[in-house]
Design a protein around this motif. Structure first.
Motif, PDB file in Angstrom:
ATOM      1  N   GLY A  50       0.981  -1.217   0.024  1.00  0.00           N
ATOM      2  CA  GLY A  50       0.120  -0.186   0.017  1.00  0.00           C
ATOM      3  C   GLY A  50       0.862   1.170   0.018  1.00  0.00           C
ATOM      4  O   GLY A  50       0.503   2.154  -0.742  1.00  0.00           O
ATOM      5  N   ASN A  51       2.232   1.449   0.681  1.00  0.00           N
ATOM      6  CA  ASN A  51       2.957   2.313   0.825  1.00  0.00           C
ATOM      7  C   ASN A  51       3.772   2.625  -0.542  1.00  0.00           C
ATOM      8  O   ASN A  51       3.682   3.815  -1.034  1.00  0.00           O
ATOM      9  CB  ASN A  51       3.853   2.249   1.835  1.00  0.00           C
ATOM     10  N   THR A  56       3.711   5.928  -5.198  1.00  0.00           N
ATOM     11  CA  THR A  56       3.617   6.183  -6.725  1.00  0.00           C
ATOM     12  C   THR A  56       2.478   7.246  -7.097  1.00  0.00           C
ATOM     13  O   THR A  56       2.842   8.256  -7.981  1.00  0.00           O
ATOM     14  CB  THR A  56       3.433   5.029  -7.369  1.00  0.00           C
ATOM     15  N   TYR A  57       1.207   7.026  -6.376  1.00  0.00           N
ATOM     16  CA  TYR A  57       0.227   8.212  -6.687  1.00  0.00           C
ATOM     17  C   TYR A  57       0.654   9.432  -6.280  1.00  0.00           C
ATOM     18  O   TYR A  57       0.339  10.665  -7.068  1.00  0.00           O
ATOM     19  CB  TYR A  57      -1.071   7.527  -6.044  1.00  0.00           C
ATOM     20  N   THR A  93       6.600   5.833   6.169  1.00  0.00           N
ATOM     21  CA  THR A  93       7.408   5.122   7.283  1.00  0.00           C
ATOM     22  C   THR A  93       8.148   3.727   6.930  1.00  0.00           C
ATOM     23  O   THR A  93       9.259   3.405   7.296  1.00  0.00           O
ATOM     24  CB  THR A  93       6.762   5.073   8.708  1.00  0.00           C
ATOM     25  N   LEU A  94       7.349   2.838   6.424  1.00  0.00           N
ATOM     26  CA  LEU A  94       7.679   1.503   6.079  1.00  0.00           C
ATOM     27  C   LEU A  94       8.421   1.431   4.721  1.00  0.00           C
ATOM     28  O   LEU A  94       8.960   0.471   4.168  1.00  0.00           O
ATOM     29  CB  LEU A  94       6.672   0.518   5.697  1.00  0.00           C
ATOM     30  N   ILE A  95       8.916   2.517   3.941  1.00  0.00           N
ATOM     31  CA  ILE A  95       9.520   2.643   2.816  1.00  0.00           C
ATOM     32  C   ILE A  95      10.977   3.034   3.096  1.00  0.00           C
ATOM     33  O   ILE A  95      11.093   4.007   3.704  1.00  0.00           O
ATOM     34  CB  ILE A  95       8.975   3.526   1.508  1.00  0.00           C
ATOM     35  N   VAL A 140       9.794  -8.373  -5.736  1.00  0.00           N
ATOM     36  CA  VAL A 140       9.613  -6.972  -6.037  1.00  0.00           C
ATOM     37  C   VAL A 140       8.089  -6.492  -5.993  1.00  0.00           C
ATOM     38  O   VAL A 140       7.315  -6.928  -6.665  1.00  0.00           O
ATOM     39  CB  VAL A 140      10.202  -6.607  -7.596  1.00  0.00           C
ATOM     40  N   ILE A 141       8.051  -5.279  -5.503  1.00  0.00           N
ATOM     41  CA  ILE A 141       6.600  -4.819  -5.448  1.00  0.00           C
ATOM     42  C   ILE A 141       6.616  -3.573  -6.327  1.00  0.00           C
ATOM     43  O   ILE A 141       7.385  -2.727  -6.446  1.00  0.00           O
ATOM     44  CB  ILE A 141       6.122  -4.223  -4.142  1.00  0.00           C
ATOM     45  N   VAL A 142       5.674  -3.640  -7.181  1.00  0.00           N
ATOM     46  CA  VAL A 142       5.705  -2.500  -8.253  1.00  0.00           C
ATOM     47  C   VAL A 142       4.594  -1.628  -8.204  1.00  0.00           C
ATOM     48  O   VAL A 142       3.464  -2.037  -8.154  1.00  0.00           O
ATOM     49  CB  VAL A 142       5.617  -3.291  -9.781  1.00  0.00           C
TER      50      VAL A 142
END
Length: 150
Positions: A50-51, A56-57, A93-95, A140-142
């Motif tokens: 979600g983060n 990206t948004y 915070t989690l990125i 990988v999260i895209v």
């Protein structure tokens, strides 16, 4: 007489249930801890997804302000990569900024629009085999978003 007292002692010992809950607890406790830890790590993974998408948004939304200042598409993409992503990543915070492995800014199918794609390496989150199972075999999260143009 000796046989009957030994027999009653054995029967009393077999019927004694004292300590049985301790044995059941010691058998079930590791599984319970593993289940709770798995739920926590899965929650961290879902929040990270979600983060990344939110980042990206937000980058695409903020890029709308820079669209008119940039003379062409490559200048807009440089602005997104050099200014917006480093500034915006500090708000989540989690990125971890070091885990952003790629940023792609390319023209979209609609003339004048741009597509932003952000890739994030999630291999350090934990439970990697479980993450790969949910994510099609990848760590990988895209995140993808469109920058609307005129």
């Amino acid at each position: 007489m000796l046989v009957s007292t030994a027999r009653t002692r054995v029967l009393r010992l077999v019927k004694d249930e004292q300590g049985s809950s301790t044995v059941e607890f010691s058998i079930l406790f590791p599984g319970l801890i593993f289940l709770i830890a798995g739920c926590i790590w899965l929650s961290v993974y879902v929040i990270t997804i979600g983060n990344v998408q939110q980042l990206t948004y937000e980058v695409a939304r903020q890029a709308l302000q820079h669209r008119f200042a940039a003379p062409d598409h490559p200048a807009l993409c440089r602005q997104v990569g050099d200014v917006l992503v480093p500034e915006m990543v500090t708000t989540l915070t989690l990125i971890d900024p070091d885990k952003i492995t790629g940023l792609s800014c390319s023209p979209a199918e609609i003339p004048g629009w741009s597509r932003v794609t952000l890739t994030y390496d999630a291999s350090s989150i934990g439970f990697s085999p479980l993450i790969r199972a949910f994510n099609g075999g990848s760590d990988v999260i895209v995140g993808r978003a469109l920058i609307m143009g005129g």
